[in-house]
Design an enzyme around this catalytic site. Structure first.
Site, PDB file in Angstrom:
ATOM      1  N   CYS A  12     133.371 -31.256  14.871  1.00 18.19           N
ATOM      2  CA  CYS A  12     133.025 -32.211  15.929  1.00 18.19           C
ATOM      3  C   CYS A  12     131.511 -32.387  15.915  1.00 18.19           C
ATOM      4  O   CYS A  12     130.783 -31.680  15.201  1.00 18.19           O
ATOM      5  CB  CYS A  12     133.462 -31.651  17.278  1.00 18.19           C
TER       6      CYS A  12
ATOM      7  N   HIS B 126     128.124 -22.836  22.301  1.00 23.18           N
ATOM      8  CA  HIS B 126     128.923 -22.580  23.516  1.00 23.18           C
ATOM      9  C   HIS B 126     128.088 -22.503  24.777  1.00 23.18           C
ATOM     10  O   HIS B 126     128.622 -22.451  25.879  1.00 23.18           O
ATOM     11  CB  HIS B 126     129.713 -21.277  23.347  1.00 23.18           C
TER      12      HIS B 126
ATOM     13  N   HIS C 225     135.186 -15.713  27.594  1.00 21.70           N
ATOM     14  CA  HIS C 225     134.735 -16.660  26.562  1.00 21.70           C
ATOM     15  C   HIS C 225     133.271 -17.006  26.845  1.00 21.70           C
ATOM     16  O   HIS C 225     132.875 -17.182  28.002  1.00 21.70           O
ATOM     17  CB  HIS C 225     135.607 -17.919  26.592  1.00 21.70           C
TER      18      HIS C 225
ATOM     19  N   GLU D  85     131.527 -19.662  26.522  1.00 23.37           N
ATOM     20  CA  GLU D  85     131.241 -20.896  27.261  1.00 23.37           C
ATOM     21  C   GLU D  85     131.470 -20.700  28.764  1.00 23.37           C
ATOM     22  O   GLU D  85     130.682 -21.167  29.597  1.00 23.37           O
ATOM     23  CB  GLU D  85     132.131 -22.036  26.744  1.00 23.37           C
TER      24      GLU D  85
ATOM     25  N   THR E 120     135.598 -26.615  27.805  1.00 29.81           N
ATOM     26  CA  THR E 120     135.753 -27.870  27.042  1.00 29.81           C
ATOM     27  C   THR E 120     136.885 -27.838  26.026  1.00 29.81           C
ATOM     28  O   THR E 120     137.252 -28.889  25.499  1.00 29.81           O
ATOM     29  CB  THR E 120     134.453 -28.174  26.268  1.00 29.81           C
TER      30      THR E 120
ATOM     31  N   CYS F  98     136.626 -31.770  26.054  1.00 27.51           N
ATOM     32  CA  CYS F  98     135.821 -32.761  25.322  1.00 27.51           C
ATOM     33  C   CYS F  98     136.688 -33.652  24.438  1.00 27.51           C
ATOM     34  O   CYS F  98     137.845 -33.355  24.166  1.00 27.51           O
ATOM     35  CB  CYS F  98     134.762 -32.045  24.495  1.00 27.51           C
TER      36      CYS F  98
ATOM     37  N   SER G 220     138.353 -18.955  17.925  1.00 19.67           N
ATOM     38  CA  SER G 220     138.107 -20.379  18.199  1.00 19.67           C
ATOM     39  C   SER G 220     139.156 -20.881  19.179  1.00 19.67           C
ATOM     40  O   SER G 220     140.327 -21.055  18.823  1.00 19.67           O
ATOM     41  CB  SER G 220     138.166 -21.172  16.893  1.00 19.67           C
TER      42      SER G 220
ATOM     43  N   ASN H  93     139.721 -23.782  20.572  1.00 22.12           N
ATOM     44  CA  ASN H  93     140.426 -25.042  20.302  1.00 22.12           C
ATOM     45  C   ASN H  93     141.389 -24.900  19.131  1.00 22.12           C
ATOM     46  O   ASN H  93     142.422 -25.558  19.088  1.00 22.12           O
ATOM     47  CB  ASN H  93     139.438 -26.195  20.136  1.00 22.12           C
TER      48      ASN H  93
HETATM   49 FE1  SF4 Z   1     132.624 -29.611  19.770  1.00 20.50          FE
HETATM   50 FE2  SF4 Z   1     133.664 -30.242  22.099  1.00 20.50          FE
HETATM   51 FE3  SF4 Z   1     132.703 -27.791  21.739  1.00 20.50          FE
HETATM   52 FE4  SF4 Z   1     131.034 -29.860  21.888  1.00 20.50          FE
HETATM   53  S1  SF4 Z   1     132.359 -29.128  23.527  1.00 20.50           S
HETATM   54  S2  SF4 Z   1     130.992 -28.203  20.372  1.00 20.50           S
HETATM   55  S3  SF4 Z   1     132.206 -31.514  20.935  1.00 20.50           S
HETATM   56  S4  SF4 Z   1     134.463 -28.713  20.678  1.00 20.50           S
END
Ligand code: SF4
Length: 347
Positions: A33, A95, A145, A147, A185, A215, A243, A245
């Site tokens: 991304c 993050h 996490h 983030e 996100t 996101c 990871s 996602n």
């Molecule tokens: Fe990628 Fe979304 Fe994470 Fe930004 S928030 S680094 S666009 S996965």
């Protein structure tokens, strides 16, 4: 802290005898991304500009291959800024970090380069704003996490972390008339909406965030794998175990009809036993995965007779982010607003 290595092993897959036409459905969008692309380039640029070593707090993105490659170029990954020699350059990962980390780096006289994804920064700003207006913030995300720690750290007295839909049934708030939800996100869109539904059942005045926190890249990759999964006997997701996602893509694939789904860091983790009776293999990758790793998977599948590769595209992406401000000037003091090679954008 040393990065755990993924063992490389075994011979490639052997031809799989199956009745029917063997094919691969390749999800698109997949892989890098815009935020990951920017963060990786930021470390490379910092190494170019300042020379090795450049320190990076936490994994710059959650992918073992990317981290190993950057280590080879002179990046040193640390868990906390107190491991970085005073005065050195340190990159904050995609993050994001809490203000406490920024302050700790400053107190040590570190030269910080902030590679936090702008879409994570957006959630931080929302947290600050709602805290200023004295809202209780229900932050949907995985406790621990990076983030979530960074976002919660913007307003620790106002944030309650909601880990799951079941958590939504348990948490207590001080004033049900002044609550807002925000999110990590990289969550499953469907599961997050279920969590919100259950929160709202208990707190009808719950406010929504001003815009989506999950996101575009997370959403687009989930939409693509949903379309692939309904026709797939087996889905292979390329991505690392930490990871978020990537792990969500495995769950979404199973939920949307894949008969089996596995996550691998590298092609050589694919097991022959997964292919019993499999004619259609779905392939995708998380947002921190370079395309070379997907190519290795496709090459391995080809040796097993899955030569017919059909791309299933559900969105075009063209979003790009400029470099962190600390890297926008070149050595001669000129601005460097060079477009990054990201594949971002919204469907
Ligand atoms: Fe990628 Fe979304 Fe994470 Fe930004 S928030 S680094 S666009 S996965």
């Amino acid at each position: 802290m040393p990065i755990p290595r993924v063992p490389r092993r075994r011979e490639r897959l052997k031809d799989i005898p199956v009745d029917g036409h063997k094919r691969v459905l390749l999800a698109s969008p997949r892989g890098y991304c815009a935020g990951v692309d920017r963060a990786v380039i930021a470390v490379e640029k910092a190494l170019e500009r300042f020379g090795a070593p450049v320190y990076v707090r936490k994994q710059i993105v959650h992918n073992i291959h990317v981290v190993t490659e950057l280590e080879g170029k002179g990046a040193i990954f640390v868990e906390e800024v107190d491991e970085v020699p005073a005065g050195a350059h340190v990159v904050f990962s995609a993050h994001g970090v809490s203000p406490a980390v920024v302050n700790a780096a400053s107190d040590r006289g570190l030269q910080a380069i902030d590679a936090t994804c702008p879409l994570v920064t957006k959630v931080h700003r929302e947290a600050v704003r709602f805290a200023r207006d004295d809202f209780e913030i229900l932050l949907i995300g995985h406790e621990g996490h990076e983030e979530v720690e960074g976002t919660a750290g913007e307003a620790p007295d106002h944030v309650t972390i909601v880990n799951s839909p079941d958590d939504a049934d348990r948490i207590e708030v001080k004033d049900p008339s002044k609550v807002v939800w925000l999110s990590q996100t990289t969550l499953s869109v469907d599961e997050t909406m279920e969590t919100v539904r259950r929160l709202r059942a208990r707190f009808p005045e719950l406010q929504d965030p001003p815009s989506d926190d999950i996101c575009y890249a997370t959403q687009n990759r989930q939409v693509a794998i949903k379309k692939v999964a309904k026709d797939a006997d087996l889905v292979i997701v390329v991505g690392s175990a930490n990871s978020s996602n990537s792990v969500r893509l495995v769950e979404v694939a199973l939920e949307y009809g894949a008969k089996a789904a596995y996550r691998v860091d590298y092609a050589d983790e694919i097991e022959q036993a997964w292919f019993d009776g499999v004619t259609t293999v779905g392939v995708t990758s998380g947002a921190s995965v370079p395309e070379v790793l997907v190519s290795e998977v496709l090459a391995d599948l080809a040796t097993a007779g899955y030569l017919d590769v059909e791309e299933v595209r559900t969105a075009e992406e063209d979003l790009i982010f400029s470099l962190p401000k600390e890297l926008r000037q070149d050595a001669a003091g000129k601005r460097d607003d060079r477009a990054l090679g990201g594949r971002g954008g919204r469907s």
